[in-house]
Design a protein around this motif. Structure first.
Motif, PDB file in Angstrom:
ATOM      1  N   CYS A  87       0.829  -1.207   0.000  1.00 11.37           N
ATOM      2  CA  CYS A  87       0.000   0.000   0.000  1.00 11.37           C
ATOM      3  C   CYS A  87       0.872   1.270   0.000  1.00 11.37           C
ATOM      4  O   CYS A  87       0.564   2.225  -0.701  1.00 11.37           O
ATOM      5  N   ASP A  88       1.972   1.265   0.770  1.00 12.68           N
ATOM      6  CA  ASP A  88       2.869   2.430   0.774  1.00 12.68           C
ATOM      7  C   ASP A  88       4.275   1.998   1.167  1.00 12.68           C
ATOM      8  O   ASP A  88       4.511   0.815   1.441  1.00 12.68           O
ATOM      9  N   THR A 142       3.772   0.590  -5.319  1.00 12.16           N
ATOM     10  CA  THR A 142       2.970   0.950  -4.136  1.00 12.16           C
ATOM     11  C   THR A 142       1.714   1.675  -4.626  1.00 12.16           C
ATOM     12  O   THR A 142       1.745   2.383  -5.641  1.00 12.16           O
ATOM     13  N   ASP A 143       0.637   1.493  -3.868  1.00 15.23           N
ATOM     14  CA  ASP A 143      -0.649   2.090  -4.266  1.00 15.23           C
ATOM     15  C   ASP A 143      -0.554   3.615  -4.318  1.00 15.23           C
ATOM     16  O   ASP A 143      -1.207   4.257  -5.142  1.00 15.23           O
ATOM     17  N   TYR A 150      -1.114  -0.364  -8.960  1.00 16.26           N
ATOM     18  CA  TYR A 150      -1.305  -1.726  -8.467  1.00 16.26           C
ATOM     19  C   TYR A 150      -0.333  -2.687  -9.149  1.00 16.26           C
ATOM     20  O   TYR A 150       0.155  -2.428 -10.251  1.00 16.26           O
TER      21      TYR A 150
END
Ligand code: FES
Length: 256
Positions: free
Chosen positions: A135-136, A157-158, A167
């Protein structure tokens, strides 16, 4: 046959704010384990249900587990230290296919789905390429270790705070356009697996996915993990714990 018993923790290490690594001396489990299998861990005497945790690596009697802190049970596990004992049942489930052939294999992982791919990468002896997403930047883990045993690793990372912004399926597409892969092995959240399965279908590459389900017994006896899967023109129910957690992506009913 799965083994059960109390095993000594050799080492613990925090990997990121939400996940930690635990290495356990468990030769009976370590020697029998294959990539994609899991162990069922007891989280203290007062919690009846065990937690399924994928095996991140198994080598020379040691079992490496990466645990995401998601609830009370895993938070309890995070408080354990080297020298203490832990109650394990395993190895359980059906793992990934590790072909003997020489074709490259694409490993695709998202978040806490990344650790079991490390075990697969090691067994593929340099034939693995990895595409991993988080995600990060704070959630990123094991990328350095994957780099040591893969022919190539790419990261997304998102929020774009590390690697490519977006994604992980964007990375999958790029890999499939430049390299001919014999197989894709994927582990991560269901929406990611669904997107990877769609790419695999489009590029006609065999794909296996590791599904995550709530579990009770972990050995096919309680039906808690029953999952609807395709069969001929209809469907059937399979146990994620004993028929899986790894399935052919074409078997999965993604709209459920
Ligand atoms: Fe009991 Fe799968 S967890 S049948």
């Amino acid at each position: 046959m799965p083994e059960t018993g109390e095993y000594e923790i050799i080492k613990t290490r925090r990997l990121n704010p939400g996940a930690f690594e635990m290495t356990v001396w468990a030769p009976e489990i370590s020697d029998a384990a294959v990539p994609g299998q899991f162990v069922h861990i007891r989280c203290g005497a007062e919690r009846l249900l065990r937690r399924p945790i994928s095996i991140c690596d198994a080598e020379k009697g040691a079992l490496r587990l990466v645990i995401g802190e998601r609830g009370e049970g895993t938070k309890w596990l995070a408080g354990l230290k080297a020298g203490q004992k832990i109650d394990l049942l395993g190895p359980l489930g059906r793992g990934f296919t590790i072909d003997a052939g020489g074709e490259p294999v694409l490993l695709v992982g998202g978040g806490i789905g990344v650790p079991p791919l490390l075990f697969a990468a090691k067994r593929l002896s340099g034939r693995a390429h990895a595409a991993v997403g988080f995600c990060d930047k704070d959630a990123v883990m094991l990328v350095g270790t994957l780099n040591e045993c893969c022919a190539g690793v790419c990261l997304s990372t998102d929020d774009g705070s590390a690697g490519v912004h977006g994604y992980v399926d964007t990375l999958v597409r790029k890999n499939l356009e430049s390299i001919h892969f014999g197989r894709i092995l994927a582990c991560g959240p269901r929406p990611m697996l669904r997107a990877v399965a769609a790419c695999a279908r489009e590029y006609q590459v065999p794909c296996e996915v590791s599904l995550e389900e709530r579990m009770g017994c972990g050995v096919g006896a309680c039906l808690v993990c029953a999952c609807k899967m395709k069969k001929d023109d209809g469907f059937t129910y399979k146990h994620v714990c004993s028929d899986g957690p790894v399935f052919d992506a074409n078997e999965v009913i993604w709209d459920e």
